[in-house]
Design a protein around this motif. Structure first.
Motif, PDB file in Angstrom:
ATOM      1  N   VAL A 244       0.873  -1.174   0.000  1.00 32.37           N
ATOM      2  CA  VAL A 244       0.000   0.000   0.000  1.00 32.37           C
ATOM      3  C   VAL A 244       0.907   1.220   0.000  1.00 32.37           C
ATOM      4  O   VAL A 244       1.720   1.409   0.908  1.00 32.37           O
ATOM      5  CB  VAL A 244      -0.950   0.025   1.207  1.00 32.37           C
ATOM      6  CG1 VAL A 244      -1.783   1.309   1.199  1.00 32.37           C
ATOM      7  CG2 VAL A 244      -1.869  -1.199   1.187  1.00 32.37           C
ATOM      8  N   SER A 245       0.777   2.044  -1.037  1.00 37.56           N
ATOM      9  CA  SER A 245       1.640   3.199  -1.226  1.00 37.56           C
ATOM     10  C   SER A 245       0.817   4.480  -1.112  1.00 37.56           C
ATOM     11  O   SER A 245      -0.191   4.636  -1.807  1.00 37.56           O
ATOM     12  CB  SER A 245       2.306   3.133  -2.616  1.00 37.56           C
ATOM     13  OG  SER A 245       3.077   4.292  -2.872  1.00 37.56           O
TER      14      SER A 245
ATOM     15  N   ALA B 298      -5.152   2.734   5.405  1.00 46.71           N
ATOM     16  CA  ALA B 298      -4.097   2.207   4.540  1.00 46.71           C
ATOM     17  C   ALA B 298      -3.355   1.074   5.237  1.00 46.71           C
ATOM     18  O   ALA B 298      -3.083   0.021   4.641  1.00 46.71           O
ATOM     19  CB  ALA B 298      -3.130   3.325   4.167  1.00 46.71           C
ATOM     20  N   ALA B 299      -3.032   1.257   6.513  1.00 50.53           N
ATOM     21  CA  ALA B 299      -2.356   0.199   7.273  1.00 50.53           C
ATOM     22  C   ALA B 299      -3.235  -1.046   7.378  1.00 50.53           C
ATOM     23  O   ALA B 299      -2.752  -2.180   7.246  1.00 50.53           O
ATOM     24  CB  ALA B 299      -1.973   0.714   8.653  1.00 50.53           C
TER      25      ALA B 299
ATOM     26  N   GLY C 153       3.042  -7.916   4.079  1.00 52.12           N
ATOM     27  CA  GLY C 153       3.075  -6.830   3.109  1.00 52.12           C
ATOM     28  C   GLY C 153       3.732  -5.570   3.638  1.00 52.12           C
ATOM     29  O   GLY C 153       4.171  -5.493   4.789  1.00 52.12           O
ATOM     30  N   THR C 154       3.782  -4.568   2.776  1.00 54.75           N
ATOM     31  CA  THR C 154       4.511  -3.328   3.048  1.00 54.75           C
ATOM     32  C   THR C 154       3.586  -2.125   2.973  1.00 54.75           C
ATOM     33  O   THR C 154       2.759  -2.013   2.056  1.00 54.75           O
ATOM     34  CB  THR C 154       5.645  -3.146   2.021  1.00 54.75           C
ATOM     35  OG1 THR C 154       6.604  -4.209   2.191  1.00 54.75           O
ATOM     36  CG2 THR C 154       6.355  -1.808   2.196  1.00 54.75           C
ATOM     37  N   LEU C 155       3.727  -1.229   3.941  1.00 53.54           N
ATOM     38  CA  LEU C 155       3.084   0.081   3.915  1.00 53.54           C
ATOM     39  C   LEU C 155       4.164   1.115   3.655  1.00 53.54           C
ATOM     40  O   LEU C 155       5.144   1.197   4.407  1.00 53.54           O
ATOM     41  CB  LEU C 155       2.392   0.365   5.242  1.00 53.54           C
ATOM     42  CG  LEU C 155       1.791   1.769   5.415  1.00 53.54           C
ATOM     43  CD1 LEU C 155       0.667   2.017   4.409  1.00 53.54           C
ATOM     44  CD2 LEU C 155       1.275   1.954   6.845  1.00 53.54           C
TER      45      LEU C 155
ATOM     46  N   VAL D 171       9.828   9.794   5.079  1.00 51.52           N
ATOM     47  CA  VAL D 171       9.588   8.479   4.468  1.00 51.52           C
ATOM     48  C   VAL D 171       9.432   7.439   5.568  1.00 51.52           C
ATOM     49  O   VAL D 171      10.270   7.353   6.482  1.00 51.52           O
ATOM     50  CB  VAL D 171      10.756   8.060   3.551  1.00 51.52           C
ATOM     51  CG1 VAL D 171      10.397   6.790   2.781  1.00 51.52           C
ATOM     52  CG2 VAL D 171      11.143   9.179   2.597  1.00 51.52           C
ATOM     53  N   TRP D 172       8.378   6.652   5.460  1.00 49.96           N
ATOM     54  CA  TRP D 172       8.157   5.518   6.355  1.00 49.96           C
ATOM     55  C   TRP D 172       7.888   4.277   5.509  1.00 49.96           C
ATOM     56  O   TRP D 172       7.011   4.294   4.639  1.00 49.96           O
ATOM     57  CB  TRP D 172       6.945   5.721   7.254  1.00 49.96           C
ATOM     58  CG  TRP D 172       6.945   6.931   8.130  1.00 49.96           C
ATOM     59  CD1 TRP D 172       7.274   7.001   9.464  1.00 49.96           C
ATOM     60  CD2 TRP D 172       6.535   8.261   7.769  1.00 49.96           C
ATOM     61  NE1 TRP D 172       7.111   8.277   9.934  1.00 49.96           N
ATOM     62  CE2 TRP D 172       6.656   9.075   8.915  1.00 49.96           C
ATOM     63  CE3 TRP D 172       6.095   8.851   6.576  1.00 49.96           C
ATOM     64  CZ2 TRP D 172       6.350  10.431   8.906  1.00 49.96           C
ATOM     65  CZ3 TRP D 172       5.789  10.190   6.568  1.00 49.96           C
ATOM     66  CH2 TRP D 172       5.916  10.986   7.720  1.00 49.96           C
ATOM     67  N   ARG D 173       8.647   3.227   5.740  1.00 49.89           N
ATOM     68  CA  ARG D 173       8.335   1.922   5.127  1.00 49.89           C
ATOM     69  C   ARG D 173       8.225   0.915   6.254  1.00 49.89           C
ATOM     70  O   ARG D 173       9.160   0.750   7.050  1.00 49.89           O
ATOM     71  CB  ARG D 173       9.407   1.483   4.138  1.00 49.89           C
ATOM     72  CG  ARG D 173       8.977   0.254   3.330  1.00 49.89           C
ATOM     73  CD  ARG D 173      10.058  -0.223   2.376  1.00 49.89           C
ATOM     74  NE  ARG D 173      11.124  -0.915   3.084  1.00 49.89           N
ATOM     75  CZ  ARG D 173      12.311  -1.196   2.553  1.00 49.89           C
ATOM     76  NH1 ARG D 173      12.607  -0.823   1.318  1.00 49.89           N
ATOM     77  NH2 ARG D 173      13.225  -1.830   3.269  1.00 49.89           N
ATOM     78  N   LEU D 174       7.065   0.282   6.337  1.00 52.65           N
ATOM     79  CA  LEU D 174       6.795  -0.658   7.420  1.00 52.65           C
ATOM     80  C   LEU D 174       6.387  -2.013   6.841  1.00 52.65           C
ATOM     81  O   LEU D 174       5.643  -2.080   5.843  1.00 52.65           O
ATOM     82  CB  LEU D 174       5.671  -0.129   8.313  1.00 52.65           C
ATOM     83  CG  LEU D 174       5.914   1.228   8.961  1.00 52.65           C
ATOM     84  CD1 LEU D 174       5.207   2.322   8.161  1.00 52.65           C
ATOM     85  CD2 LEU D 174       5.399   1.240  10.395  1.00 52.65           C
ATOM     86  N   ARG D 175       6.859  -3.050   7.470  1.00 51.17           N
ATOM     87  CA  ARG D 175       6.526  -4.413   7.046  1.00 51.17           C
ATOM     88  C   ARG D 175       5.615  -5.049   8.088  1.00 51.17           C
ATOM     89  O   ARG D 175       5.902  -5.046   9.282  1.00 51.17           O
ATOM     90  CB  ARG D 175       7.804  -5.238   6.927  1.00 51.17           C
ATOM     91  CG  ARG D 175       7.577  -6.724   6.685  1.00 51.17           C
ATOM     92  CD  ARG D 175       7.230  -7.050   5.259  1.00 51.17           C
ATOM     93  NE  ARG D 175       8.334  -6.764   4.355  1.00 51.17           N
ATOM     94  CZ  ARG D 175       8.330  -7.055   3.069  1.00 51.17           C
ATOM     95  NH1 ARG D 175       7.258  -7.637   2.511  1.00 51.17           N
ATOM     96  NH2 ARG D 175       9.361  -6.773   2.308  1.00 51.17           N
TER      97      ARG D 175
END
Length: 211
Positions: free
Chosen positions: A111-112, A131-132, A139-141, A205-209
């Protein structure tokens, strides 16, 4: 400089933004999407606020099956043309939503949410929480938001509250132990003024798994 008079309805504002202009964006993917998503295995992706489709088309070209979402029908029409011209029209579906009011169904491997900041009404906290929720297991946010005005913007055209790195993580209300923060940083990039004057802008920027 007087501040811009903005309409009360978000759909009215964004539709006019696209309808009354030619191409608004470059058609290229956002640099931070490329940086953060290039190493991910393709799956299903949700592109929130897809605009004219640059990010969605890039993802589709790398094997993702993408759902692109925007509030503007004109933007979605342009995005669909872009995808067709790029030969990936069969890998992207398009949905019109006023995020914060309606939201696409399903779960996604990516989800971008890039630059979901608006001069008109938008409950960003609620949108990012949804979104989360839409991220599938494993998956990735990916969230990218402006951290402030460009360096050359001495008279902001409207009032805006910019997020902090910790503030967005707190607002997401993520369950402890369910998520891993893989990227959390501020990135400075070149941003030229309309008259060509060199400048810069900072983005968070945040990228969470998800586990």
């Amino acid at each position: 400089m007087s501040r811009t008079s903005l309409p009360d309805q978000p759909a009215e504002y964004w539709e006019a933004r696209y309808r009354d202009a030619g191409r608004v964006w470059s058609g290229r993917p956002n640099e931070l999407l490329v940086r953060e998503a290039a190493g991910l295995a393709p799956g299903t992706a949700l592109d929130l606020g897809c605009g004219e489709g640059g990010d969605a088309v890039w993802l589709a070209g790398r094997g993702w099956r993408v759902t692109g979402v925007d509030i503007s029908a004109t933007a979605l029409e342009r995005a669909a043309r872009h995808a067709a011209e790029a030969g990936v029209g069969d890998r992207v579906s398009w949905e019109r939503h006023e995020l914060g009011v309606t939201f696409p169904e399903g779960s996604f491997d990516l989800v971008s949410a890039h630059y979901l900041q608006s001069p008109v009404a938008l409950d960003l906290r609620r949108v990012l929480r949804r979104a989360a929720d839409a991220v599938a297991a494993g998956g990735t946010l990916l969230i990218v938001l402006h951290a402030g005005w460009p360096s050359w913007q001495t008279q902001p055209p409207f009032d805006a509250e910019f997020p902090t790195l910790d503030g967005v993580l707190d607002d997401l209300g993520l369950a402890e132990g369910e998520w891993t923060v893989e990227t959390r940083e501020t990135v400075r990039r070149a941003s030229a003024a309309p008259d060509g004057t060199a400048g810069h802008r900072d983005d968070h920027v945040w990228r969470l798994r998800r586990a």
